[in-house]
Motif scaffolding. Structure first.
Motif, PDB file in Angstrom:
ATOM      1  N   MET A 172       5.774   0.132 -19.559  1.00 13.23           N
ATOM      2  CA  MET A 172       4.713   1.043 -19.960  1.00 13.23           C
ATOM      3  C   MET A 172       4.902   2.373 -19.210  1.00 13.23           C
ATOM      4  O   MET A 172       5.550   2.425 -18.168  1.00 13.23           O
ATOM      5  CB  MET A 172       3.353   0.434 -19.664  1.00 13.23           C
ATOM      6  N   PRO A 173       4.337   3.491 -19.727  1.00 10.51           N
ATOM      7  CA  PRO A 173       4.647   4.810 -19.176  1.00 10.51           C
ATOM      8  C   PRO A 173       4.367   4.995 -17.690  1.00 10.51           C
ATOM      9  O   PRO A 173       5.087   5.731 -17.020  1.00 10.51           O
ATOM     10  CB  PRO A 173       3.769   5.746 -20.017  1.00 10.51           C
ATOM     11  N   LYS A 174       3.330   4.344 -17.158  1.00  8.27           N
ATOM     12  CA  LYS A 174       2.987   4.543 -15.751  1.00  8.27           C
ATOM     13  C   LYS A 174       3.298   3.312 -14.904  1.00  8.27           C
ATOM     14  O   LYS A 174       2.631   3.052 -13.892  1.00  8.27           O
ATOM     15  CB  LYS A 174       1.524   4.957 -15.602  1.00  8.27           C
ATOM     16  N   ALA A 175       4.347   2.579 -15.269  1.00 10.05           N
ATOM     17  CA  ALA A 175       4.729   1.395 -14.496  1.00 10.05           C
ATOM     18  C   ALA A 175       5.039   1.748 -13.050  1.00 10.05           C
ATOM     19  O   ALA A 175       4.720   0.993 -12.122  1.00 10.05           O
ATOM     20  CB  ALA A 175       5.927   0.713 -15.140  1.00 10.05           C
ATOM     21  N   LEU A 176       5.653   2.906 -12.813  1.00 13.86           N
ATOM     22  CA  LEU A 176       5.998   3.321 -11.455  1.00 13.86           C
ATOM     23  C   LEU A 176       4.749   3.463 -10.588  1.00 13.86           C
ATOM     24  O   LEU A 176       4.719   3.030  -9.431  1.00 13.86           O
ATOM     25  CB  LEU A 176       6.773   4.638 -11.494  1.00 13.86           C
ATOM     26  N   LYS A 177       3.722   4.067 -11.140  1.00 12.57           N
ATOM     27  CA  LYS A 177       2.479   4.243 -10.385  1.00 12.57           C
ATOM     28  C   LYS A 177       1.849   2.900 -10.059  1.00 12.57           C
ATOM     29  O   LYS A 177       1.459   2.641  -8.914  1.00 12.57           O
ATOM     30  CB  LYS A 177       1.498   5.109 -11.185  1.00 12.57           C
ATOM     31  N   LEU A 178       1.771   2.009 -11.059  1.00 14.28           N
ATOM     32  CA  LEU A 178       1.140   0.713 -10.835  1.00 14.28           C
ATOM     33  C   LEU A 178       1.941  -0.124  -9.845  1.00 14.28           C
ATOM     34  O   LEU A 178       1.375  -0.780  -8.965  1.00 14.28           O
ATOM     35  CB  LEU A 178       0.962  -0.040 -12.153  1.00 14.28           C
ATOM     36  N   GLN A 179       3.273  -0.098  -9.952  1.00 12.10           N
ATOM     37  CA  GLN A 179       4.075  -0.873  -9.007  1.00 12.10           C
ATOM     38  C   GLN A 179       3.908  -0.364  -7.583  1.00 12.10           C
ATOM     39  O   GLN A 179       3.903  -1.149  -6.629  1.00 12.10           O
ATOM     40  CB  GLN A 179       5.553  -0.869  -9.404  1.00 12.10           C
ATOM     41  N   THR A 180       3.749   0.944  -7.414  1.00  7.72           N
ATOM     42  CA  THR A 180       3.546   1.488  -6.076  1.00  7.72           C
ATOM     43  C   THR A 180       2.186   1.084  -5.523  1.00  7.72           C
ATOM     44  O   THR A 180       2.061   0.711  -4.350  1.00  7.72           O
ATOM     45  CB  THR A 180       3.694   3.015  -6.088  1.00  7.72           C
ATOM     46  N   ILE A 181       1.159   1.134  -6.361  1.00  7.55           N
ATOM     47  CA  ILE A 181      -0.161   0.653  -5.942  1.00  7.55           C
ATOM     48  C   ILE A 181      -0.071  -0.823  -5.549  1.00  7.55           C
ATOM     49  O   ILE A 181      -0.598  -1.246  -4.507  1.00  7.55           O
ATOM     50  CB  ILE A 181      -1.197   0.856  -7.064  1.00  7.55           C
ATOM     51  N   ASN A 182       0.635  -1.609  -6.358  1.00  8.76           N
ATOM     52  CA  ASN A 182       0.779  -3.036  -6.058  1.00  8.76           C
ATOM     53  C   ASN A 182       1.518  -3.265  -4.744  1.00  8.76           C
ATOM     54  O   ASN A 182       1.197  -4.186  -3.986  1.00  8.76           O
ATOM     55  CB  ASN A 182       1.514  -3.742  -7.197  1.00  8.76           C
ATOM     56  N   SER A 183       2.535  -2.425  -4.465  1.00  5.25           N
ATOM     57  CA  SER A 183       3.269  -2.540  -3.204  1.00  5.25           C
ATOM     58  C   SER A 183       2.345  -2.282  -2.013  1.00  5.25           C
ATOM     59  O   SER A 183       2.380  -3.012  -1.012  1.00  5.25           O
ATOM     60  CB  SER A 183       4.438  -1.551  -3.172  1.00  5.25           C
ATOM     61  N   ILE A 184       1.526  -1.251  -2.106  1.00 10.20           N
ATOM     62  CA  ILE A 184       0.614  -0.912  -1.006  1.00 10.20           C
ATOM     63  C   ILE A 184      -0.422  -2.009  -0.812  1.00 10.20           C
ATOM     64  O   ILE A 184      -0.732  -2.412   0.320  1.00 10.20           O
ATOM     65  CB  ILE A 184      -0.042   0.451  -1.262  1.00 10.20           C
ATOM     66  N   ARG A 185      -0.950  -2.540  -1.918  1.00 10.29           N
ATOM     67  CA  ARG A 185      -1.929  -3.627  -1.809  1.00 10.29           C
ATOM     68  C   ARG A 185      -1.281  -4.925  -1.322  1.00 10.29           C
ATOM     69  O   ARG A 185      -1.929  -5.753  -0.665  1.00 10.29           O
ATOM     70  CB  ARG A 185      -2.638  -3.838  -3.153  1.00 10.29           C
ATOM     71  N   SER A 186       0.014  -5.109  -1.624  1.00 10.56           N
ATOM     72  CA  SER A 186       0.732  -6.265  -1.086  1.00 10.56           C
ATOM     73  C   SER A 186       0.860  -6.152   0.425  1.00 10.56           C
ATOM     74  O   SER A 186       0.760  -7.145   1.158  1.00 10.56           O
ATOM     75  CB  SER A 186       2.115  -6.377  -1.737  1.00 10.56           C
ATOM     76  N   LEU A 187       1.072  -4.938   0.901  1.00 10.04           N
ATOM     77  CA  LEU A 187       1.112  -4.703   2.337  1.00 10.04           C
ATOM     78  C   LEU A 187      -0.256  -4.972   2.957  1.00 10.04           C
ATOM     79  O   LEU A 187      -0.361  -5.589   4.034  1.00 10.04           O
ATOM     80  CB  LEU A 187       1.578  -3.283   2.620  1.00 10.04           C
ATOM     81  N   ASP A 188      -1.317  -4.525   2.293  1.00  5.70           N
ATOM     82  CA  ASP A 188      -2.675  -4.838   2.763  1.00  5.70           C
ATOM     83  C   ASP A 188      -2.858  -6.342   2.901  1.00  5.70           C
ATOM     84  O   ASP A 188      -3.397  -6.831   3.899  1.00  5.70           O
ATOM     85  CB  ASP A 188      -3.725  -4.302   1.782  1.00  5.70           C
ATOM     86  N   PHE A 189      -2.434  -7.079   1.876  1.00  3.95           N
ATOM     87  CA  PHE A 189      -2.587  -8.536   1.889  1.00  3.95           C
ATOM     88  C   PHE A 189      -1.791  -9.160   3.030  1.00  3.95           C
ATOM     89  O   PHE A 189      -2.299 -10.014   3.767  1.00  3.95           O
ATOM     90  CB  PHE A 189      -2.150  -9.134   0.553  1.00  3.95           C
TER      91      PHE A 189
END
Length: 383
Positions: A172-189
């Motif tokens: 999808m067009p903003k996959a890069l943005k979502l994956q980066t958000i997911n990476s940061i939240r994975s670090l939070d977890f």
């Protein structure tokens, strides 16, 4: 899934236009090999101040290019953790948590069986790959399990649209943005796991996971150790929309590339692992010397290492993992002897490869939560 509406595509294009009329996507082999080398030569810096001034511009370009000047609000919901498996020297749990309301990060949490006063925490983003998808592949499972046997708490999560993360398509067009958000939240977890030492946080991934590795390191100071594998290239910018589908590299007269982005790790420990079968084939002569000079500006050349395997291909295979394990042991305080046999060889045999059904988060017994947002159009609306 619903087809992305023309209205949303138009909105995305308008957003890009608002960012800058000359914002440009740099995808795949955007440069020739000669152009990539020339770019680095042109942008060599001679002082720490000069580098840090440029580094600030690069980070700004990344954040603006992926429309992530600020993070969305962190959901307050508790993570979903189930199906704990007792393995040989480690455990595995199946995990999901919200990165945005209704958007779930899905993965597996590996822990050492032996109790410790504190634990290094390691994030393991995976690259593209089929049969099976990323986090279920042998090379990924072996990596996570072996690091856990060495004493680390390890989290691996799905790329957008892969594994259990089927709320939208991968491209999808903003996959890069979502994956980066997911990476940061994975670090939070990861940092929320009891006993994880915030001063021993590392990230390592290959290919598209290598892109996630150096982007997360560039954007989040909580990362202390970076191991990007088979991805840092002067001329190749990432071949998937999840890596280069938003204008993070170029806007108007400003241009950067993945080597400069990876160099934002300086002066933290980093090892660049490359091979002769892909776009990292020139690392010893081109990419490594450029980044080494930047580490030298901090007096920290010893914090940067390189392993080049000229006869190998694009993967996170045994010899690449071996180098990563040794580097993690050295800089994250892990026990390399715990996974080494009497002859000094890495023994990954106890790191078992499980079936998808054992590792999946969502199934009949554990259905995806009712609030999950489904479809590219709906996810783009949130982003």
């Amino acid at each position: 899934m619903k087809t992305i509406s023309l209205l949303l595509i138009h909105t995305f294009c308008l957003a890009a236009a608002a960012f800058g009329q000359q914002a440009e996507l740099c995808q795949g082999a955007y440069f020739t090999e000669a152009q990539g080398k020339e770019f680095l030569e042109k942008h060599a810096v001679s002082s720490r101040l000069e580098w840090e001034t440029r580094a600030a511009k690069i980070r700004k370009q990344i954040r603006e290019g992926m429309d992530l000047q600020s993070l969305p609000a962190k959901p307050a919901s508790a993570p979903i953790i189930h199906s704990k498996k007792e393995m040989d020297g480690y455990t595995i749990e199946n995990v999901a948590f919200e990165s945005m309301p209704g958007v779930y990060v899905t993965g597996n949490l590996y822990k050492p069986s032996k109790k410790q006063k504190s634990y290094a925490g390691i994030l393991c983003p995976h690259g593209h790959g089929e049969n099976p998808h990323g986090r279920f592949r042998e090379q990924t499972q072996k990596r996570c399990a072996t690091l856990a046997r060495m004493g680390a708490v390890v989290f691996v999560w799905d790329m957008v649209g892969q594994g259990d993360s089927r709320q939208c398509e991968h491209k999808m067009p903003k996959a890069l943005k979502l994956q980066t958000i997911n990476s940061i939240r994975s670090l939070d977890f990861l940092l929320s796991v009891p006993g994880v030492d915030p001063e021993r946080i590392a990230v390592t991934g290959e290919s598209g996971g290598g892109t996630q590795t150096f982007l997360l390191t560039a954007l989040d100071d909580r990362i202390k150790i970076s191991v990007p594998v088979v991805m840092v290239s002067a001329y190749f910018f990432g071949g998937c929309v999840c890596e280069s589908g938003m204008p993070i590299h170029k806007n108007g007269d400003f241009q950067t590339n993945n080597v400069e982005i990876a160099a934002l790790a300086a002066p933290k420990p980093m090892i660049m692992i490359s091979d002769g079968g892909d776009w990292t084939k020139n690392t010893p002569e081109v990419e490594f010397p450029f980044i080494q000079k930047i580490y030298g500006l901090y007096g920290k050349k010893d914090m940067l290492e390189s392993l080049h395997l000229a006869d190998e291909q694009h993967d996170f295979g045994p010899s690449k993992r071996k180098a990563m394990y040794a580097f993690m042991a050295k800089h994250a305080g892990l026990d390399l002897k715990a996974v080494t046999d009497a002859q000094g060889n890495i023994n990954e045999a106890p790191s078992k490869v499980l079936e998808i059904k054992d590792l999946e988060v969502f199934n009949a017994a554990h259905p995806r939560p009712a609030n999950a947002v489904i479809g590219d159009e709906a996810i783009l609306g949130l982003l």
